[in-house]
Design a protein around this motif. Sequence first.
Motif, PDB file in Angstrom:
ATOM      1  N   TRP A 252     -33.844 -16.157   1.996  1.00 44.71           N
ATOM      2  CA  TRP A 252     -33.434 -15.781   3.349  1.00 44.71           C
ATOM      3  C   TRP A 252     -34.539 -14.942   3.980  1.00 44.71           C
ATOM      4  N   LEU A 253     -34.552 -14.968   5.313  1.00 38.80           N
ATOM      5  CA  LEU A 253     -35.507 -14.197   6.105  1.00 38.80           C
ATOM      6  C   LEU A 253     -34.768 -13.035   6.773  1.00 38.80           C
ATOM      7  N   LYS A 254     -35.523 -12.081   7.276  1.00 44.51           N
ATOM      8  CA  LYS A 254     -34.914 -11.010   8.081  1.00 44.51           C
ATOM      9  C   LYS A 254     -34.130 -11.619   9.250  1.00 44.51           C
ATOM     10  N   ARG A 255     -34.662 -12.697   9.798  1.00 45.80           N
ATOM     11  CA  ARG A 255     -34.005 -13.370  10.911  1.00 45.80           C
ATOM     12  C   ARG A 255     -32.601 -13.847  10.505  1.00 45.80           C
ATOM     13  N   ASP A 256     -32.464 -14.324   9.263  1.00 49.33           N
ATOM     14  CA  ASP A 256     -31.149 -14.765   8.777  1.00 49.33           C
ATOM     15  C   ASP A 256     -30.176 -13.590   8.709  1.00 49.33           C
ATOM     16  N   ALA A 257     -30.676 -12.441   8.275  1.00 44.50           N
ATOM     17  CA  ALA A 257     -29.827 -11.245   8.187  1.00 44.50           C
ATOM     18  C   ALA A 257     -29.346 -10.826   9.582  1.00 44.50           C
ATOM     19  N   LEU A 258     -30.243 -10.903  10.568  1.00 45.61           N
ATOM     20  CA  LEU A 258     -29.886 -10.551  11.951  1.00 45.61           C
ATOM     21  C   LEU A 258     -28.853 -11.523  12.518  1.00 45.61           C
ATOM     22  N   LEU A 259     -29.070 -12.824  12.282  1.00 48.92           N
ATOM     23  CA  LEU A 259     -28.156 -13.848  12.795  1.00 48.92           C
ATOM     24  C   LEU A 259     -26.763 -13.663  12.189  1.00 48.92           C
ATOM     25  N   PHE A 260     -26.720 -13.418  10.878  1.00 46.42           N
ATOM     26  CA  PHE A 260     -25.429 -13.265  10.205  1.00 46.42           C
ATOM     27  C   PHE A 260     -24.650 -12.093  10.794  1.00 46.42           C
ATOM     28  N   ALA A 261     -25.320 -10.948  10.949  1.00 47.83           N
ATOM     29  CA  ALA A 261     -24.643  -9.765  11.499  1.00 47.83           C
ATOM     30  C   ALA A 261     -24.142 -10.041  12.917  1.00 47.83           C
ATOM     31  N   ASN A 262     -24.965 -10.708  13.719  1.00 47.04           N
ATOM     32  CA  ASN A 262     -24.558 -11.098  15.074  1.00 47.04           C
ATOM     33  C   ASN A 262     -23.326 -11.980  15.044  1.00 47.04           C
ATOM     34  N   SER A 263     -23.315 -12.945  14.123  1.00 50.21           N
ATOM     35  CA  SER A 263     -22.269 -13.973  14.123  1.00 50.21           C
ATOM     36  C   SER A 263     -20.922 -13.449  13.644  1.00 50.21           C
ATOM     37  N   ILE A 264     -20.912 -12.304  12.948  1.00 47.96           N
ATOM     38  CA  ILE A 264     -19.630 -11.780  12.437  1.00 47.96           C
ATOM     39  C   ILE A 264     -19.147 -10.561  13.224  1.00 47.96           C
ATOM     40  N   GLY A 265     -19.842 -10.249  14.331  1.00 44.37           N
ATOM     41  CA  GLY A 265     -19.300  -9.244  15.235  1.00 44.37           C
ATOM     42  C   GLY A 265     -19.916  -7.865  15.172  1.00 44.37           C
ATOM     43  N   ALA A 266     -21.072  -7.714  14.507  1.00 45.35           N
ATOM     44  CA  ALA A 266     -21.754  -6.410  14.546  1.00 45.35           C
ATOM     45  C   ALA A 266     -22.130  -6.099  15.995  1.00 45.35           C
ATOM     46  N   THR A 267     -22.036  -4.824  16.367  1.00 44.74           N
ATOM     47  CA  THR A 267     -22.281  -4.428  17.755  1.00 44.74           C
ATOM     48  C   THR A 267     -23.504  -3.525  17.853  1.00 44.74           C
ATOM     49  N   SER A 268     -23.883  -3.224  19.093  1.00 49.28           N
ATOM     50  CA  SER A 268     -25.079  -2.404  19.309  1.00 49.28           C
ATOM     51  C   SER A 268     -24.917  -0.980  18.772  1.00 49.28           C
ATOM     52  N   LYS A 269     -23.678  -0.604  18.384  1.00 51.70           N
ATOM     53  CA  LYS A 269     -23.497   0.697  17.704  1.00 51.70           C
ATOM     54  C   LYS A 269     -24.025   0.628  16.266  1.00 51.70           C
ATOM     55  N   GLU A 270     -24.337  -0.594  15.800  1.00 49.64           N
ATOM     56  CA  GLU A 270     -24.751  -0.801  14.403  1.00 49.64           C
ATOM     57  C   GLU A 270     -26.124  -1.469  14.369  1.00 49.64           C
ATOM     58  N   LEU A 271     -27.092  -0.800  14.973  1.00 49.62           N
ATOM     59  CA  LEU A 271     -28.428  -1.397  15.064  1.00 49.62           C
ATOM     60  C   LEU A 271     -29.071  -1.597  13.697  1.00 49.62           C
ATOM     61  N   HIS A 272     -28.572  -0.900  12.678  1.00 46.00           N
ATOM     62  CA  HIS A 272     -29.144  -1.101  11.336  1.00 46.00           C
ATOM     63  C   HIS A 272     -28.859  -2.504  10.798  1.00 46.00           C
ATOM     64  N   TYR A 273     -27.935  -3.254  11.432  1.00 40.71           N
ATOM     65  CA  TYR A 273     -27.735  -4.662  11.089  1.00 40.71           C
ATOM     66  C   TYR A 273     -28.390  -5.611  12.097  1.00 40.71           C
ATOM     67  N   LEU A 274     -28.740  -5.096  13.285  1.00 42.45           N
ATOM     68  CA  LEU A 274     -29.142  -5.964  14.396  1.00 42.45           C
ATOM     69  C   LEU A 274     -30.581  -5.767  14.860  1.00 42.45           C
ATOM     70  N   PHE A 275     -31.300  -4.805  14.256  1.00 43.13           N
ATOM     71  CA  PHE A 275     -32.676  -4.531  14.703  1.00 43.13           C
ATOM     72  C   PHE A 275     -33.548  -4.315  13.476  1.00 43.13           C
TER      73      PHE A 275
END
Length: 307
Positions: A17-40
């Motif tokens: 997996w790539l970092k991009r996969d980790a970002l996509l997964f977090a996005n797809s399951i509802g992580a929000t901008s309050k949780e940038l450690h999953y989205l950035f």
Amino acid sequence: MSGPGAGHEFPAKEVTWLKRDALLFANSIGATSKELHYLFELHPDFAVFPTYPVILPFKLTDQEVTDFYARSKGSPIPGVPNFDARRVVDGQRKITVFKQLPTSSAGKKFELRNKVVGVYDKGKASVVESEQSIVDVASGEVYSTINGSAFYVGQGGWGGPKGPASQNYPPPTGRKPDAVNELQTTSETAQLYRLNGDYNPLHATPEPGQKMGFGGVIIHGLYSWNATAHVVLEAFGASDPKNFKEFQARFASPVRPGDKLITEMWRTGDSVDGFDEIIFVTKNLKGQVVLSNGRALIKAQQMDSKL
């Protein structure tokens, strides 16, 4: 382990997996901008959401889309019938996390090791229980194990063992939930989630669901499962992956695009190795249970009941 198929090990498969996969997964399951450690990816605490390993048996090493039906054929299990993967639904999933995955697999070699726990004949269906581990090949270290059961609909009656009854975790009676979350799905929820690597046509186009009696597209059971894991960790563990140890739920009824998912959560007061037991149930607006038998082990932080 006993009975036909029990202990059978499938060939190990590499997963990446790539970092991009980790970002996509977090996005797809509802992580929000309050949780940038999953989205950035440049966040100092950037992390893979802890249930990500459940996608790796679908994704393996691919970046491109895959043929879900061809891949689902898998290898036959000795001593049991060859089941039709076009008529399979998820029964239950449980993940246990021993070590957080790195944000990318680059520089290490990881393998999916998959073995059969048991194959059971339920009369109208057959159930295959398996244990899938994500392992660092060089060190032999197990990062997570996923115990799952697959229901092969209309494919029972071959004389196999009925199998043990599974342990139940009903919600506490007469007690208000300690936290409640509402999650609104859309007609595109499954279209985004499938990009993680789970390309079952059932979740993208109406025809397979019409044939299976669902009336059209249904959302991945594992979307609801992962999205609820996110909700539970946010409610009790401050969204910190280090506070996540174990999560399980049974797939009780299908979720349709546009359904609202309501998760009720209770702390039981029990703990295992410093992780608090959380019991939960996820329903739709009609009150139908979507995920039952929900149980998680979360290192509980300061409670925020306003979620």
